[in-house]
Design a protein around this motif. Structure first.
Motif, short mmCIF file in Angstrom:
data_model
loop_
_atom_site.label_atom_id
_atom_site.label_comp_id
_atom_site.label_asym_id
_atom_site.label_seq_id
_atom_site.Cartn_x
_atom_site.Cartn_y
_atom_site.Cartn_z
N UNK A 1 -17.53 11.41 0.37
CA UNK A 1 -16.32 11.95 1.00
C UNK A 1 -16.65 12.43 2.42
N UNK A 2 -15.84 12.02 3.38
CA UNK A 2 -16.01 12.48 4.75
C UNK A 2 -14.96 13.56 5.06
N UNK A 3 -15.20 14.31 6.10
CA UNK A 3 -14.27 15.39 6.46
C UNK A 3 -13.01 14.83 7.12
N UNK A 4 -11.87 15.38 6.71
CA UNK A 4 -10.59 14.98 7.30
C UNK A 4 -9.96 16.13 8.09
N UNK A 5 -10.78 17.08 8.52
CA UNK A 5 -10.28 18.25 9.23
C UNK A 5 -9.52 17.88 10.51
N UNK B 1 -7.65 15.38 11.13
CA UNK B 1 -6.34 14.74 10.93
C UNK B 1 -5.48 15.47 9.90
N UNK B 2 -6.02 16.51 9.31
CA UNK B 2 -5.31 17.23 8.25
C UNK B 2 -3.94 17.72 8.69
N UNK B 3 -3.85 18.20 9.93
CA UNK B 3 -2.60 18.75 10.44
C UNK B 3 -1.55 17.69 10.71
N UNK B 4 -1.95 16.41 10.65
CA UNK B 4 -1.02 15.30 10.90
C UNK B 4 -0.40 14.75 9.61
N UNK B 5 -0.86 15.24 8.46
CA UNK B 5 -0.45 14.67 7.18
C UNK B 5 0.22 15.70 6.26
N UNK B 6 1.09 15.21 5.40
CA UNK B 6 1.71 16.09 4.41
C UNK B 6 0.80 16.23 3.19
N UNK B 7 -0.03 15.21 2.96
CA UNK B 7 -0.91 15.24 1.78
C UNK B 7 -2.10 14.31 1.96
N UNK B 8 -3.25 14.75 1.49
CA UNK B 8 -4.46 13.92 1.46
C UNK B 8 -4.90 13.80 0.01
N UNK B 9 -4.97 12.58 -0.49
CA UNK B 9 -5.36 12.32 -1.88
C UNK B 9 -6.74 11.67 -1.91
N UNK B 10 -7.72 12.35 -2.48
CA UNK B 10 -9.08 11.81 -2.59
C UNK B 10 -9.31 11.39 -4.04
N UNK B 11 -9.71 10.14 -4.23
CA UNK B 11 -9.92 9.59 -5.58
C UNK B 11 -11.37 9.14 -5.73
N UNK B 12 -12.03 9.60 -6.76
CA UNK B 12 -13.43 9.23 -7.03
C UNK B 12 -13.47 8.27 -8.22
N UNK B 13 -14.14 7.12 -8.05
CA UNK B 13 -14.19 6.15 -9.15
C UNK B 13 -15.34 6.41 -10.13
N UNK B 14 -16.39 7.10 -9.66
CA UNK B 14 -17.52 7.42 -10.53
C UNK B 14 -17.84 8.91 -10.43
N UNK B 15 -16.90 9.74 -10.90
CA UNK B 15 -17.06 11.19 -10.74
C UNK B 15 -18.08 11.81 -11.70
N UNK B 16 -18.65 12.93 -11.28
CA UNK B 16 -19.52 13.71 -12.16
C UNK B 16 -18.64 14.69 -12.93
N UNK B 17 -19.22 15.37 -13.89
CA UNK B 17 -18.45 16.24 -14.76
C UNK B 17 -17.76 17.38 -14.02
N UNK B 18 -18.34 17.82 -12.90
CA UNK B 18 -17.77 18.95 -12.18
C UNK B 18 -16.66 18.56 -11.20
N UNK B 19 -16.29 17.27 -11.16
CA UNK B 19 -15.21 16.83 -10.26
C UNK B 19 -13.86 17.06 -10.92
N UNK B 20 -13.00 17.85 -10.28
CA UNK B 20 -11.71 18.21 -10.85
C UNK B 20 -10.54 17.46 -10.20
N UNK B 21 -10.84 16.63 -9.19
CA UNK B 21 -9.80 15.91 -8.48
C UNK B 21 -9.40 14.61 -9.18
N UNK B 22 -8.70 13.76 -8.45
CA UNK B 22 -8.22 12.49 -9.01
C UNK B 22 -9.39 11.55 -9.29
#
Length: 259
Positions: A140-144, A146-167
């Motif tokens: 994951x790279x920083x989106x700081x 461009x964050x103010x230009x968006x209504x939502x940022x969705x980060x999706x991990x295809x091979x997440x570890x157990x501690x990943x709580x996102x999509x």
């Protein structure tokens, strides 16, 4: 045109942000790419790299490049030192921002996010959304910026570890917005581009509102829609049958030719 590397920043273990200044001011559309020429094993080699920056910064610009081994181009570019020059032979690309005032949905995986960032930086409202997919949390790279230009940022991990709580999973399976009036921009590995486009079409998003680079290999139905518009089921059935027989005929001829 030539450009000199002015700054080099390592963002992740294999991702580099390269800042350049060209020897002349130039124009491009947000989302497009340059074609870099360099010599490899005595031969001219060409590689495309999308702008990470917005057009207004020209002649200064940024590229975000992931180092792949044994990737010829990425190894060459990420091995550059501050002060080194690159040769740019073209500026091109079909994936560019059409309307900076409407709601845009940006769908990307890996370095496919690079042209998206270039486009997002030029937006004039905060209606748009970004979907970014990668394998691991460490990618994951920083989106700081461009964050103010968006209504939502969705980060999706295809091979997440157990501690990943996102999509989790793949971008095409996590899309929440299907808006017939929005523009959709897709960039990533070919499989992701194809499946995402099919998903959008199946949800009723008009083909004219879906934008890709165009080099990806479409499946038959999507390719036909690009050429002729949506086909009804009966027409689609017979056209696909025709394509199947035509391909088998051509394939058999190619096998005979190369034997």
């Amino acid at each position: 045109m030539k450009a000199k590397l002015t700054k080099k920043t390592k963002l992740t273990k294999d991702m580099f942000l390269l800042s350049f200044k060209a020897d002349t001011k130039f124009k491009y559309k947000a989302g497009q790419h340059i074609v870099v020429s360099f010599i490899h094993e005595g031969k001219e080699t060409l590689r495309p790299y999308s702008f990470y920056s917005e057009p207004s910064t020209s002649p200064n610009f940024e590229l975000l490049i992931k180092k792949y081994r044994p990737g010829i181009g990425s190894v060459y570019m990420t091995s550059l030192k501050v002060g080194d020059e690159i040769k740019i032979v073209k500026i091109k690309g079909n994936l560019y921002l059409r309307n900076k005032n409407k709601k845009n949905i940006f769908l990307s995986t890996g370095t496919g996010v690079v042209p998206m960032v270039s486009m997002i930086r030029t937006l004039q409202n905060k209606k748009s959304e970004l979907y970014f997919g990668c394998r691991y949390k460490e990618d994951i790279i920083s989106f700081m910026k461009i964050k103010q230009k968006l209504s939502k940022i969705n980060v999706i991990i295809s091979k997440p570890k157990k501690n990943w709580s996102g999509s989790k999973g793949y971008v095409q399976d996590n899309i929440k917005t299907f808006d017939k009036n929005s523009d959709y921009y897709i960039c990533g590995v070919p499989k992701m581009v194809i499946e995402t486009e099919k998903k959008l079409l199946s949800k009723g998003v008009p083909i004219k509102n879906i934008h890709i680079e165009g080099w990806e290999k479409f499946d038959k139905e999507v390719d036909l829609i690009h050429k002729f518009g949506r086909l009804n089921k009966i027409t689609n059935f017979f056209v696909n049958k025709l394509f199947k027989h035509a391909w088998n005929f051509i394939n058999n001829k190619l096998i005979i030719f190369y034997e």
